[in-house]
Every structure is written in structure tokens, then in C-alpha cells.
Design a protein around this motif. Structure first.
Motif, PDB file in Angstrom:
ATOM      1  N   THR A 287       0.836  -1.192   0.000  1.00 45.30           N
ATOM      2  CA  THR A 287       0.000   0.000   0.000  1.00 45.30           C
ATOM      3  C   THR A 287       0.873   1.245   0.000  1.00 45.30           C
ATOM      4  OG1 THR A 287      -1.610   1.309   1.266  1.00 45.30           O
ATOM      5  CG2 THR A 287      -0.184  -0.154   2.525  1.00 45.30           C
ATOM      6  N   ASP A 288       0.436   2.270  -0.700  1.00 46.63           N
ATOM      7  CA  ASP A 288       1.178   3.527  -0.689  1.00 46.63           C
ATOM      8  C   ASP A 288       0.973   4.302   0.605  1.00 46.63           C
ATOM      9  OD1 ASP A 288      -1.426   4.346  -1.163  1.00 46.63           O
ATOM     10  OD2 ASP A 288      -1.040   5.188  -3.131  1.00 46.63           O
ATOM     11  N   VAL A 289       0.158   3.780   1.517  1.00 48.43           N
ATOM     12  CA  VAL A 289       0.106   4.345   2.868  1.00 48.43           C
ATOM     13  C   VAL A 289       1.482   4.205   3.525  1.00 48.43           C
ATOM     14  CG1 VAL A 289      -0.983   4.209   5.153  1.00 48.43           C
ATOM     15  CG2 VAL A 289      -2.363   3.835   3.101  1.00 48.43           C
ATOM     16  N   GLY A 290       2.243   3.209   3.062  1.00 47.05           N
ATOM     17  CA  GLY A 290       3.590   3.020   3.588  1.00 47.05           C
ATOM     18  C   GLY A 290       4.430   4.279   3.494  1.00 47.05           C
ATOM     19  N   ASP A 291       4.343   4.987   2.368  1.00 46.83           N
ATOM     20  CA  ASP A 291       5.116   6.213   2.208  1.00 46.83           C
ATOM     21  C   ASP A 291       4.643   7.293   3.164  1.00 46.83           C
ATOM     22  OD1 ASP A 291       6.825   6.272  -0.729  1.00 46.83           O
ATOM     23  OD2 ASP A 291       5.495   4.616  -0.318  1.00 46.83           O
ATOM     24  N   VAL A 292       3.342   7.354   3.411  1.00 44.75           N
ATOM     25  CA  VAL A 292       2.816   8.309   4.396  1.00 44.75           C
ATOM     26  C   VAL A 292       3.391   7.997   5.771  1.00 44.75           C
ATOM     27  CG1 VAL A 292       0.730   9.241   5.479  1.00 44.75           C
ATOM     28  CG2 VAL A 292       0.686   8.603   3.061  1.00 44.75           C
ATOM     29  N   SER A 293       3.493   6.695   6.087  1.00 45.30           N
ATOM     30  CA  SER A 293       3.975   6.292   7.407  1.00 45.30           C
ATOM     31  C   SER A 293       5.445   6.630   7.621  1.00 45.30           C
ATOM     32  CB  SER A 293       3.743   4.789   7.625  1.00 45.30           C
ATOM     33  OG  SER A 293       4.671   4.001   6.893  1.00 45.30           O
ATOM     34  N   TYR A 294       6.190   6.884   6.539  1.00 49.29           N
ATOM     35  CA  TYR A 294       7.579   7.335   6.660  1.00 49.29           C
ATOM     36  C   TYR A 294       7.667   8.858   6.780  1.00 49.29           C
ATOM     37  CZ  TYR A 294      10.070   2.947   6.072  1.00 49.29           C
ATOM     38  OH  TYR A 294      10.589   1.684   6.278  1.00 49.29           O
ATOM     39  N   ALA A 295       6.533   9.536   6.582  1.00 53.11           N
ATOM     40  CA  ALA A 295       6.512  10.993   6.689  1.00 53.11           C
ATOM     41  C   ALA A 295       5.950  11.464   8.019  1.00 53.11           C
ATOM     42  CB  ALA A 295       5.673  11.585   5.543  1.00 53.11           C
ATOM     43  N   ILE A 296       5.035  10.678   8.591  1.00 53.22           N
ATOM     44  CA  ILE A 296       4.299  11.140   9.762  1.00 53.22           C
ATOM     45  C   ILE A 296       3.765   9.919  10.518  1.00 53.22           C
ATOM     46  CG2 ILE A 296       1.889  11.312   8.981  1.00 53.22           C
ATOM     47  CD1 ILE A 296       3.895  14.245  10.405  1.00 53.22           C
ATOM     48  N   PRO A 297       3.597   9.977  11.835  1.00 59.26           N
ATOM     49  CA  PRO A 297       3.004   8.848  12.552  1.00 59.26           C
ATOM     50  C   PRO A 297       1.639   8.486  11.971  1.00 59.26           C
ATOM     51  CG  PRO A 297       3.935  10.413  14.101  1.00 59.26           C
ATOM     52  CD  PRO A 297       4.011  11.064  12.751  1.00 59.26           C
ATOM     53  N   THR A 298       1.440   7.203  11.713  1.00 53.72           N
ATOM     54  CA  THR A 298       0.273   6.742  10.972  1.00 53.72           C
ATOM     55  C   THR A 298      -0.311   5.503  11.632  1.00 53.72           C
ATOM     56  OG1 THR A 298       1.290   7.554   8.915  1.00 53.72           O
ATOM     57  CG2 THR A 298      -0.514   6.004   8.676  1.00 53.72           C
ATOM     58  N   VAL A 299      -1.628   5.381  11.611  1.00 51.98           N
ATOM     59  CA  VAL A 299      -2.279   4.194  12.167  1.00 51.98           C
ATOM     60  C   VAL A 299      -3.565   3.921  11.393  1.00 51.98           C
ATOM     61  CG1 VAL A 299      -3.622   5.455  13.918  1.00 51.98           C
ATOM     62  CG2 VAL A 299      -3.008   3.041  14.304  1.00 51.98           C
ATOM     63  N   GLY A 300      -3.910   2.635  11.278  1.00 56.46           N
ATOM     64  CA  GLY A 300      -5.114   2.280  10.535  1.00 56.46           C
ATOM     65  C   GLY A 300      -5.770   1.027  11.068  1.00 56.46           C
ATOM     66  N   LEU A 301      -6.942   0.748  10.528  1.00 56.18           N
ATOM     67  CA  LEU A 301      -7.692  -0.440  10.915  1.00 56.18           C
ATOM     68  C   LEU A 301      -8.304  -1.096   9.687  1.00 56.18           C
ATOM     69  CD1 LEU A 301     -11.315   0.146  11.995  1.00 56.18           C
ATOM     70  CD2 LEU A 301      -9.923   2.139  11.430  1.00 56.18           C
ATOM     71  N   ARG A 302      -8.772  -2.305   9.879  1.00 57.30           N
ATOM     72  CA  ARG A 302      -9.589  -2.987   8.889  1.00 57.30           C
ATOM     73  C   ARG A 302     -10.973  -3.172   9.479  1.00 57.30           C
ATOM     74  NH1 ARG A 302      -5.565  -7.848   7.518  1.00 57.30           N
ATOM     75  NH2 ARG A 302      -7.415  -8.999   8.135  1.00 57.30           N
ATOM     76  N   ALA A 303     -11.983  -2.999   8.648  1.00 57.60           N
ATOM     77  CA  ALA A 303     -13.363  -3.175   9.105  1.00 57.60           C
ATOM     78  C   ALA A 303     -14.079  -4.151   8.186  1.00 57.60           C
ATOM     79  CB  ALA A 303     -14.101  -1.833   9.119  1.00 57.60           C
ATOM     80  N   ALA A 304     -14.953  -4.954   8.770  1.00 59.37           N
ATOM     81  CA  ALA A 304     -15.630  -6.026   8.039  1.00 59.37           C
ATOM     82  C   ALA A 304     -16.725  -5.465   7.142  1.00 59.37           C
ATOM     83  CB  ALA A 304     -16.201  -7.046   9.011  1.00 59.37           C
ATOM     84  N   THR A 305     -16.369  -5.226   5.891  1.00 56.73           N
ATOM     85  CA  THR A 305     -17.335  -4.760   4.890  1.00 56.73           C
ATOM     86  C   THR A 305     -17.681  -5.870   3.905  1.00 56.73           C
ATOM     87  OG1 THR A 305     -15.573  -4.021   3.418  1.00 56.73           O
ATOM     88  CG2 THR A 305     -16.394  -2.430   5.017  1.00 56.73           C
ATOM     89  N   TRP A 306     -17.001  -7.003   4.030  1.00 56.19           N
ATOM     90  CA  TRP A 306     -17.239  -8.147   3.144  1.00 56.19           C
ATOM     91  C   TRP A 306     -17.655  -9.362   3.960  1.00 56.19           C
ATOM     92  CZ3 TRP A 306     -11.556  -7.369   1.344  1.00 56.19           C
ATOM     93  CH2 TRP A 306     -11.453  -6.193   0.592  1.00 56.19           C
TER      94      TRP A 306
END
Length: 481
Positions: A386-405
Motif C-alpha cells: 500500500t502507498d500508505v507506507g510512504d505516508v507512514s515514513y513521513a508522519i506517525p500513521t495508524v489504521g484499521l480494517r473493518a468487516a465490509t465483506w
């Protein structure tokens, strides 16, 4: 004297506990208010998400999807800067002023060749050849809903600071966020929040694979394949020779390496020696340095293939993403909030839908358990990128997964498209939206949380100097062509 000091300490601790309890009550009240706010917008956000699901626009082509989200944010008081980082469908929406500055990521691109309606039977959508098989229609809408909920608290004076919603195109292979990071759009943000559709509920506490993708193009000489084959030099032969060499190379790369490709152009007619052919490659690995070194070897295979077939070769790097830096401080906080929100409940009709979807799987799954619960915080192996990886090298980052399937559904499948076009998808989206908003509230009301997250970020990143894996190229706006 000892008795007096002990009494003073007891009083100090007591006042501190009282203040903490008061703060917790205030924070909980804000979260309850926000949950009600988000839930009250259920029908509106459902309409937006299903509109984007129906548009099913590919990376960098998400004109209607991006416009709809931008309009929604503008109508709710955000200032929107469109076309950022040289990408027409990227945007940054801002409300508030001062610190802290909290960002929320929103995605909205679909995948090619995954057309599907919202039924539990494999049936193409007559309106499009693409499909939201990764649920980004929910991702974008749920993030916008969270941003709007926080905006209302800022507007009323119950929170102070700034909320930003980042409209991030082309996550699927286009590396949209990389250009946004490279442009410095996250430089003044304190923490970034994100989420992703899934078949379960959990906080992301494991990294992702770094990757580089590229298109290799070969140029030969056309001729009649039967009448004068000796005059031709087949570009398709070069592609096949390259693929063969790379496939042999798989035995001699670190076992965690992933290499995959598709031939995007192999000629037009069997009786014409192809003068042009193209193959599209991805290489992935948990370590970005291994990705770079493996890609260099793939380039050598392409050069050898061109030499051996007397063709010419060039290549274009299409995308590149870093691995994901995990922030345990933020993950622990988000876990508490996800557990507060809880999972989803299916109606009887939704259980029947789920069972029909699951009948198409090779493995057996319970249709309701994994979506109803929140998984404990743990480190799980992740094989995606995921390109969120690059964001995580710029600034503290956190995420979740939610059951949509439906439980057991894999991303990039027709079953994911189908589930995401129903109430099942919308219910999961609301779980994510509330969790994002709750986490944002904690960040706005607890400066110490941001301080600890930044300290951990600096320690985890170490002395690594960020450099985009896709180099200094401009956004690959036509990479889906």
C-alpha cells in the motif's frame, strides 16, 4: 513531617485522578455524540458510497468519485484544494486552525476487469467493466464521514485544532500517495489515520510489502510470419524470453519476494511478427532494499532478452511504495476505540446472502462470527502493499480494517464487489468511520498521545532518509491505458 508529605502526595494524586476522570467523561461524551452524528448520516453516506461503487472509476480517472467527495466536504464547510501534487483527482480538504493537525486518508479508485453487480451470484454489472473489489468506495466515504463528524466538534468549540481529509487517488498500482508525500502535503500534519475494507475487524499492527512496478516495452521489426519470417524481429519473443529468465530467477531470490506480471500487449495478429510488445511487472518484499535490488535484476533480464532477440527495450517505472511503519502507541489507542464501536450484526436476509457468497469458496466459514467481533491487537503476516507506507515514513500513521465483506472474502474478487454494493458493506463502513473519529477525538484531547506517537515514530524510522522508490517521475496518470 512524613505524615504531612504523605498527605500532600495523596491529595495530589487524588486531584489528578479526579481531573483524569473528568477528562474521560468529557471524551466519552464527545465520542457518543460523534457516533450519533455519523449514524444519523447513514442514508446520505450510503448513497455516496454506492454512487462511487457504481462509477467504478480506475486510478487517476476518478473524476466523478473525487468530485462527489469534494462537494460533500465543501457543503459541510471544508476548504478544498483540488488537483494537488500534479494529480487532477487528488485533493486536500481542511477545516479549523492551529494544532493539533490530524489527517484522514480517503481512497476511491476501482480495479479493472472485476465488473460485478450486488448479487451473491457471479454476474457482471452491465454499466462497467471495472469494480470496487478492494472497497475503496467505502474507504473514501467512511473517511469523509469521520472528517465531517470531527469538523462539527471543532465548529462547536468542543475541540480545537485542524482536521484534514486527503483525497488519495490510484492506490491500486498508481502510488498516488507517494506523489502527495513527495510534494510535502503531510509535512505539517501531526498524525494520519486510515482504514481499509476487509472481512474482519482489527487494528493494523503489521507492516506491508514494499514494491516497485514497471512496464517493459520491446520494439522489434514487423514482417509476414509465414512469407518472410527471417526479416522480422519479434518483440513478443523478447517479452517471453524476459519472462522465462525472471521465472528461473525466482529460485534465487529471498523467499519472501513476490514477482508477478501480465503481458499487456503481445501483438495483434498471429501472422504478423509483432513489432511491439509490453509486459507489466510488480516486485515486492518486506525490505525496500531487497525490492530495489530485485528490480535491478529484472532490468538485466529485460536487457538480456532484448540482446538475444535483436530488439530494443525501454521501461517505465509506474509505481513504488514503501513498507508500512507501525506505531504501537497509536495502534493501542485505536484498538480501544474499535472495541468501543464493536462489530456488525447481519439481518436474516444478510446471513442468507453471506451463505450464498460463501458457497462459492473452497473453504468453509461462519457467516457472522468474524464480522461481529473485534480481533485482539496482534502482529499478523501481511502480503499486500500500500502507498500508505510512504505516508507512514513521513508522519506517525495508524489504521484499521473493518468487516465490509462476507467472512472468507478475499480482496480483488467479485465477491468483494458484490458485498461492497450492499448493506453489508455500508455497515462495516460505519464501524470504520466511528473508529477513525473516536481516535481523532483522543488525539485532539490528549496531547501526550501525540507526543508519545512522535517519539516512537522517530525511534522506529531511525536515520533512514526517505526517498520515493518511483524516483522523480511525474504521476503516471495514464498507467491504466
Amino acid at each position: 513531617m512524613k505524615l504531612i508529605i504523605t498527605s500532600i502526595l495523596s491529595l495530589t494524586i487524588g486531584f489528578s485522578c479526579l481531573a483524569q476522570n473528568k477528562n474521560n467523561k468529557t471524551t466519552n461524551a464527545l465520542k457518543n455524540e460523534t457516533a450519533t452524528t455519523i449514524q444519523s448520516g447513514y442514508d446520505e453516506y450510503k448513497k455516496i458510497a454506492l454512487s462511487i461503487w457504481d462509477y467504478a472509476e480506475l486510478g487517476y480517472k476518478e473524476d466523478r468519485s473525487s468530485t462527489l467527495l469534494q462537494t460533500t466536504l465543501k457543503d459541510n464547510g471544508f476548504t478544498v484544494e483540488a488537483g494537488v501534487a500534479g494529480i487532477p483527482t487528488a485533493f486536500v480538504a481542511t477545516y479549523g486552525s492551529g494544532l493539533p493537525v490530524i489527517g484522514i486518508l480517503a481512497e476511491y479508485d476501482a480495479l479493472p476487469g472485476l465488473s460485478q453487480d450486488n448479487s451473491p451470484i457471479k454476474t457482471a454489472n452491465a454499466n462497467t467493466t471495472s469494480g470496487h473489489a478492494c472497497g475503496h468506495h467505502l474507504f473514501g466515504t467512511g473517511s469523509v464521514a469521520a472528517g465531517i463528524a470531527i469538523k462539527k466538534l471543532l465548529e462547536s468549540g468542543k475541540l480545537k485544532g485542524t482536521i484534514k481529509v486527503f483525497g488519495c487517488p490510484a492506490e491500486e498500482g498508481g502510488s498516488g500517495k507517494v506523489y502527495m508525500v513527495r510534494e510535502g502535503l503531510f509535512n505539517n500534519v501531526d498524525v494520519v489515520l486510515h482504514w481499509h475494507p476487509s472481512d474482519d475487524n482489527l487494528v493494523s499492527n503489521s507492516s506491508s510489502l514494499a514494491n516497485i512496478s514497471a512496464k517493459f516495452r520491446f520494439y522489434g521489426i514487423a514482417s509476414h510470419a509465414a512469407g518472410s519470417p527471417e526479416k522480422g524481429r519479434s518483440a513478443l519473443d523478447a517479452v517471453e524470453a524476459m519472462d522465462h529468465m525472471v521465472n528461473m530467477m525466482r529460485e534465487h531470490v529471498p523467499q519472501e519476494t513476490r514477482i508477478h506480471y501480465v503481458i499487456t500487449n503481445g501483438g495483434k495478429a498471429p501472422n504478423v511478427v509483432p513489432e511491439f510488445a509490453e509486459v507489466y511487472y510488480y516486485v515486492r518484499h518486506p525490505e525496500k532494499t531487497v525490492v530495489v535490488s530485485t528490480f535491478d535484476r529484472i532490468k538485466k533480464a529485460a536487457e538480456g532478452a532484448a540482446l538475444g532477440t535483436e530488439t530494443k527495450m525501454d521501461y517505465e517505472i509506474i509505481g513504488g511504495a514503501h513498507d508500512l511503519l507501525i506505531n504501537k502507541t497509536l495502534a493501542a489507542n485505536m484498538q480501544i476505540n474499535l472495541e468501543k464501536v464493536g462489530g456488525v450484526k447481519y439481518t436474516d436476509d444478510e446471513i442468507i446472502f453471506a451463505q450464498k457468497i460463501q458457497s462459492t469458496f473452497t473453504d468453509k466459514y461462519d457467516p457472522i462470527n468474524s464480522v461481529a467481533i473485534v480481533k485482539p491487537l496482534s502482529i499478523a503476516k501481511t502480503l499486500g502493499s500500500t502507498d500508505v507506507g510512504d505516508v507512514s515514513y513521513a508522519i506517525p500513521t495508524v489504521g484499521l480494517r473493518a468487516a465490509t465483506w462476507v467472512a472468507g472474502t478475499s480482496a480483488h474478487s467479485w465477491q468483494a464487489v458484490a458485498s461492497g454494493g450492499t448493506e453489508i458493506g455500508i455497515k462495516g463502513m460505519m464501524v470504520a468511520s466511528k473508529t477513525l473519529a473516536f481516535t481523532a477525538i483522543d488525539l485532539f484531547t490528549n496531547p501526550e498521545l501525540i507526543i508519545k506517537a512522535k517519539e516512537e515514530f522517530i525511534q522506529t524510522k531511525g536515520d533512514y532518509k526517505y526517498k520515493a522508490l518511483l524516483g522523480d517521475r511525474k504521476p503516471a496518470l495514464n498507467y491504466r491505458d
